[in-house]
Design an enzyme around this catalytic site. Structure first.
Site, short mmCIF file in Angstrom:
data_model
loop_
_atom_site.label_atom_id
_atom_site.label_comp_id
_atom_site.label_asym_id
_atom_site.label_seq_id
_atom_site.Cartn_x
_atom_site.Cartn_y
_atom_site.Cartn_z
CB CYS A 372 -0.96 0.02 1.19
SG CYS A 372 -2.13 -1.30 1.16
CB ALA A 373 4.03 2.31 0.30
#
Ligand code: PLP
Length: 437
Positions: A372-373
């Site tokens: 999620c980055a």
């Protein structure tokens, strides 16, 4: 020298046996603490002790309702003390998690039409990037060749926007590289140029002390968010802490019962913050869990936890570095400027396969992918826009990513040894492992 956690027996499930692909059972190794953490025994005990007293809060006149309301309300002071928030000027708003807390703040700040630029960074979790995008002009502080935040670029951007930046929003520590950001230096810079600062404490809060500092200090943190499920209290609660005045007078993010004083068909009189932002039946059990975790973590001492994890992380980095062709994405700066998170890849083995092999062969839980980055990893891996657009258009193109090990206060060096030994074997026998899986 072996490193044994003195805190291991505080955590639920650490000795649970898991099945391997060969049919044998081993004690599972959890190196996925950056995603979520198992509960503490103290958390489960407090939940059990509180359960007979649980009741609907705020609106009930019954004894249990009053008691539950007190626990819920007094919890805000415990949380403030944990991070040294201002007792009278700050409010603690209970949310579901960090993601909801940042979405809530972005919604509130959008209504204040003073400054319209948000300065995020290239190393944020999507939770601290996407909520800003549809509401503000968002710019990103760049990273250097090692993935560390560039303070020069931060200051350049603060100057460039000439006082138009409402908020510098930055992670306290990266969930990919484990780098801790110099949040107090960043706060000073932000304040120098009349911006506020939000620290995403999702990764920081479970591992080291956080001090929001006095309002009078240039190092003051204006807003702080974190999630209990990363702090050994996985029961669906998070917090947003910030000045009460931010939330006064604005439309609440979530609307309904519990957020109002009086409503008619002609008007709505909203309650005051924090209640105005907590419509619906609140998660009292989640609060009880978070308070129990804070009690246990504080009694150990956040600095003691940090020191223990620092030893283990350096042990792990030394071990991983001994694997011939491994590439680590974590080792640029001062030893103490990091958390126990290491992202790596083993060229020739896709990250998803590698994570599966670790699980099937040794019961080791790691995470793989983009954590999620996405923009951060895309930059760390040097993936071009053309390549990204190919991946987006064609689901058959393998998605890039990394494998991430992340430590908790209960991990031991013998668990690290098992991971390193297996990675050595995989590195030497890649073809055989690829054929097997
Ligand atoms: N920020 C960071 C740095 C994180 O690592 C995470 C989760 O991994 C989040 C935000 C989002 O946290 P949550 O899923 O609890 O909302």
């Amino acid at each position: 020298m072996a490193i044994h956690s003195p805190f291991r027996n505080l955590v639920v499930g650490v000795d649970r046996k898991l099945p391997l692909v060969n049919g044998k059972y081993v004690t599972g190794i959890n190196f996925d603490n950056a995603a979520t953490t198992p509960p503490l025994h103290s958390v489960m005990e407090e939940l059990g002790d509180f359960a007979p007293w649980y009741s609907s809060i705020h609106r009930g006149a019954g004894y249990k309702s009053i008691l539950s309301s007190d626990v819920y309300e007094e919890g805000r002071d415990v949380i403030k003390k944990f991070v040294n928030a201002d007792h009278t000027r700050d409010v603690v708003i209970y949310t579901k998690n960090t993601t909801e807390a940042i979405n809530l703040l972005s919604y509130i700040l959008e209504q204040k039409d003073d400054k319209q630029v948000i300065l995020s960074t290239d190393m944020e979790h999507l939770a601290n990037d996407l909520p800003w995008r549809d509401k503000f002009l968002v710019d990103y502080v760049s990273i250097d060749e090692f993935g560390k935040l560039s303070l020069e670029d931060l200051e350049m951007k603060l100057i460039h926007y000439g006082g138009r930046i409402k908020l510098v929003t930055v992670t306290g520590a990266s969930n990919v590289t484990g780098y801790k950001n110099p949040i107090y230096k960043i706060a000073k810079l932000a304040h120098k140029y009349e911006a506020k600062i939000l620290v995403d404490g999702a990764q920081l809060a479970p591992h080291c002390p956080i001090d929001m500092k006095d309002y009078e200090s240039l190092e003051h943190l204006d807003y702080l968010v974190f999630s209990a499920h990363k702090m050994y209290a996985p029961f669906g609660i998070g917090v947003l802490i910030g000045p009460k005045e931010t939330f006064e007078g604005e439309e609440p993010y979530c609307k309904g019962g519990g957020a109002v004083k009086l409503v008619s068909h002609q008007f709505i009189a909203w309650d005051t913050p924090p209640h105005k932002e907590e419509a619906g039946t609140p998660n009292v059990m989640g609060v009880v869990a978070l308070l129990a975790a804070i009690k246990t973590l504080s009694s150990i001492g956040m600095q003691v936890i940090d020191n223990y994890e620092q030893n283990l992380i350096h042990y792990a980095i030394a071990g991983l570095t001994s694997i011939p062709d491994i590439k680590l994405y974590c080792c640029a700066g001062n030893k103490e400027d990091r958390l126990g998170i290491i992202a790596f890849d083993l060229p020739g083995i896709h990250h998803e396969l590698l994570a599966n092999i670790l699980s099937h062969e040794a019961g080791i839980a790691v995470r793989n992918g983009l954590f999620c980055a996405h923009p951060y990893i895309e930059k760390l891996l040097g993936i071009t826009n053309q390549k990204l657009s190919d991946i987006q258009k064609n689901p058959n193109v393998p998605c890039p990513g990394l494998v991430r090990m992340s430590l908790g206060l209960y991990n031991n060096s013998d668990e690290v040894d098992i991971l390193i030994d297996l990675l050595h074997q995989i590195s030497k026998n890649k073809k055989a492992y690829i054929q097997k899986y």
